[in-house]
Design a protein around this motif. Sequence first.
Motif, PDB file in Angstrom:
ATOM      1  N   PHE A  53       0.293  -9.081 -15.612  1.00  0.00           N
ATOM      2  CA  PHE A  53       0.393  -7.696 -15.153  1.00  0.00           C
ATOM      3  C   PHE A  53      -0.380  -7.465 -13.864  1.00  0.00           C
ATOM      4  N   VAL A  54      -1.558  -8.054 -13.762  1.00  0.00           N
ATOM      5  CA  VAL A  54      -2.379  -7.886 -12.565  1.00  0.00           C
ATOM      6  C   VAL A  54      -1.699  -8.557 -11.374  1.00  0.00           C
ATOM      7  N   GLY A  55      -1.260  -9.790 -11.567  1.00  0.00           N
ATOM      8  CA  GLY A  55      -0.583 -10.506 -10.494  1.00  0.00           C
ATOM      9  C   GLY A  55       0.676  -9.787 -10.028  1.00  0.00           C
ATOM     10  N   SER A  56       1.432  -9.253 -10.973  1.00  0.00           N
ATOM     11  CA  SER A  56       2.651  -8.516 -10.637  1.00  0.00           C
ATOM     12  C   SER A  56       2.332  -7.245  -9.867  1.00  0.00           C
ATOM     13  N   ALA A  57       1.301  -6.535 -10.285  1.00  0.00           N
ATOM     14  CA  ALA A  57       0.918  -5.295  -9.606  1.00  0.00           C
ATOM     15  C   ALA A  57       0.459  -5.589  -8.185  1.00  0.00           C
ATOM     16  N   LYS A  58      -0.315  -6.653  -8.012  1.00  0.00           N
ATOM     17  CA  LYS A  58      -0.771  -7.033  -6.674  1.00  0.00           C
ATOM     18  C   LYS A  58       0.414  -7.420  -5.791  1.00  0.00           C
ATOM     19  N   TYR A  59       1.317  -8.221  -6.343  1.00  0.00           N
ATOM     20  CA  TYR A  59       2.493  -8.651  -5.583  1.00  0.00           C
ATOM     21  C   TYR A  59       3.321  -7.437  -5.163  1.00  0.00           C
ATOM     22  N   ASP A  60       3.564  -6.529  -6.097  1.00  0.00           N
ATOM     23  CA  ASP A  60       4.379  -5.344  -5.802  1.00  0.00           C
ATOM     24  C   ASP A  60       3.728  -4.463  -4.743  1.00  0.00           C
ATOM     25  N   ALA A  61       2.415  -4.300  -4.835  1.00  0.00           N
ATOM     26  CA  ALA A  61       1.703  -3.484  -3.848  1.00  0.00           C
ATOM     27  C   ALA A  61       1.815  -4.107  -2.463  1.00  0.00           C
ATOM     28  N   TRP A  62       1.635  -5.403  -2.388  1.00  0.00           N
ATOM     29  CA  TRP A  62       1.735  -6.108  -1.106  1.00  0.00           C
ATOM     30  C   TRP A  62       3.174  -6.067  -0.586  1.00  0.00           C
ATOM     31  N   ALA A  63       4.142  -6.307  -1.468  1.00  0.00           N
ATOM     32  CA  ALA A  63       5.553  -6.311  -1.071  1.00  0.00           C
ATOM     33  C   ALA A  63       5.990  -4.947  -0.558  1.00  0.00           C
ATOM     34  N   SER A  64       5.362  -3.881  -1.041  1.00  0.00           N
ATOM     35  CA  SER A  64       5.731  -2.533  -0.596  1.00  0.00           C
ATOM     36  C   SER A  64       5.404  -2.312   0.880  1.00  0.00           C
ATOM     37  N   LEU A  65       4.583  -3.179   1.452  1.00  0.00           N
ATOM     38  CA  LEU A  65       4.199  -3.056   2.864  1.00  0.00           C
ATOM     39  C   LEU A  65       4.986  -4.001   3.768  1.00  0.00           C
ATOM     40  N   ARG A  66       5.989  -4.646   3.213  1.00  0.00           N
ATOM     41  CA  ARG A  66       6.793  -5.605   3.986  1.00  0.00           C
ATOM     42  C   ARG A  66       7.295  -4.944   5.269  1.00  0.00           C
ATOM     43  N   GLY A  67       7.113  -5.632   6.394  1.00  0.00           N
ATOM     44  CA  GLY A  67       7.555  -5.131   7.685  1.00  0.00           C
ATOM     45  C   GLY A  67       6.478  -4.393   8.464  1.00  0.00           C
ATOM     46  N   LEU A  68       5.390  -4.014   7.795  1.00  0.00           N
ATOM     47  CA  LEU A  68       4.282  -3.344   8.477  1.00  0.00           C
ATOM     48  C   LEU A  68       3.531  -4.392   9.297  1.00  0.00           C
ATOM     49  N   SER A  69       3.258  -4.083  10.550  1.00  0.00           N
ATOM     50  CA  SER A  69       2.567  -5.052  11.394  1.00  0.00           C
ATOM     51  C   SER A  69       1.142  -5.290  10.883  1.00  0.00           C
ATOM     52  N   ARG A  70       0.597  -6.440  11.229  1.00  0.00           N
ATOM     53  CA  ARG A  70      -0.782  -6.747  10.833  1.00  0.00           C
ATOM     54  C   ARG A  70      -1.744  -5.724  11.419  1.00  0.00           C
ATOM     55  N   GLU A  71      -1.520  -5.343  12.664  1.00  0.00           N
ATOM     56  CA  GLU A  71      -2.404  -4.379  13.325  1.00  0.00           C
ATOM     57  C   GLU A  71      -2.381  -3.023  12.614  1.00  0.00           C
ATOM     58  N   GLU A  72      -1.174  -2.556  12.260  1.00  0.00           N
ATOM     59  CA  GLU A  72      -1.073  -1.262  11.579  1.00  0.00           C
ATOM     60  C   GLU A  72      -1.706  -1.335  10.193  1.00  0.00           C
ATOM     61  N   ALA A  73      -1.531  -2.440   9.496  1.00  0.00           N
ATOM     62  CA  ALA A  73      -2.153  -2.612   8.177  1.00  0.00           C
ATOM     63  C   ALA A  73      -3.673  -2.587   8.309  1.00  0.00           C
ATOM     64  N   GLN A  74      -4.195  -3.231   9.339  1.00  0.00           N
ATOM     65  CA  GLN A  74      -5.641  -3.216   9.547  1.00  0.00           C
ATOM     66  C   GLN A  74      -6.134  -1.805   9.859  1.00  0.00           C
ATOM     67  N   ARG A  75      -5.388  -1.070  10.677  1.00  0.00           N
ATOM     68  CA  ARG A  75      -5.774   0.319  10.979  1.00  0.00           C
ATOM     69  C   ARG A  75      -5.798   1.162   9.702  1.00  0.00           C
ATOM     70  N   GLU A  76      -4.763   1.023   8.891  1.00  0.00           N
ATOM     71  CA  GLU A  76      -4.696   1.786   7.642  1.00  0.00           C
ATOM     72  C   GLU A  76      -5.831   1.402   6.699  1.00  0.00           C
ATOM     73  N   TYR A  77      -6.166   0.127   6.650  1.00  0.00           N
ATOM     74  CA  TYR A  77      -7.268  -0.349   5.815  1.00  0.00           C
ATOM     75  C   TYR A  77      -8.579   0.303   6.263  1.00  0.00           C
ATOM     76  N   VAL A  78      -8.833   0.257   7.553  1.00  0.00           N
ATOM     77  CA  VAL A  78     -10.056   0.854   8.104  1.00  0.00           C
ATOM     78  C   VAL A  78     -10.102   2.346   7.786  1.00  0.00           C
ATOM     79  N   ASN A  79      -8.991   3.043   7.978  1.00  0.00           N
ATOM     80  CA  ASN A  79      -8.947   4.481   7.694  1.00  0.00           C
ATOM     81  C   ASN A  79      -9.178   4.776   6.217  1.00  0.00           C
ATOM     82  N   LEU A  80      -8.604   3.972   5.334  1.00  0.00           N
ATOM     83  CA  LEU A  80      -8.798   4.173   3.900  1.00  0.00           C
ATOM     84  C   LEU A  80     -10.257   3.958   3.518  1.00  0.00           C
ATOM     85  N   VAL A  81     -10.879   2.927   4.052  1.00  0.00           N
ATOM     86  CA  VAL A  81     -12.298   2.679   3.752  1.00  0.00           C
ATOM     87  C   VAL A  81     -13.149   3.835   4.270  1.00  0.00           C
ATOM     88  N   GLU A  82     -12.854   4.342   5.452  1.00  0.00           N
ATOM     89  CA  GLU A  82     -13.594   5.493   5.992  1.00  0.00           C
ATOM     90  C   GLU A  82     -13.452   6.702   5.054  1.00  0.00           C
TER      91      GLU A  82
END
Length: 88
Positions: A53-82
């Motif tokens: 269940f954990v592995g599936s949830a992680k895979y699904d969460a990651w797969a939901s971001l398919r096509g998002l650039s690495r830079e945009e993902a990093q920006r979103e990560y930084v904003n979420l942590v802030e």
Amino acid sequence: MSFELQNAFEQAQQEVQGLSEKPRNDVLLKLYALYKQGTVGDVTGERPGGFDFVGSAKYDAWASLRGLSREEAQREYVNLVETLKARR
């Protein structure tokens, strides 16, 4: 990728470890997915099955971001942590 974004992303990775309160599971999955998309790119491999269940949830969460650039993902990560730091 900008040097400033890379530094902010690395700093956010350290800061998330020092949060005074553990985020909810949905937020942890979002952090995981953004981190993976920001470092590796699109998800690869097969979705875990069975009772992983954990592995599936992680895979699904990651797969939901398919096509998002690495830079945009990093920006979103930084904003979420802030956002999480502001809630302390």
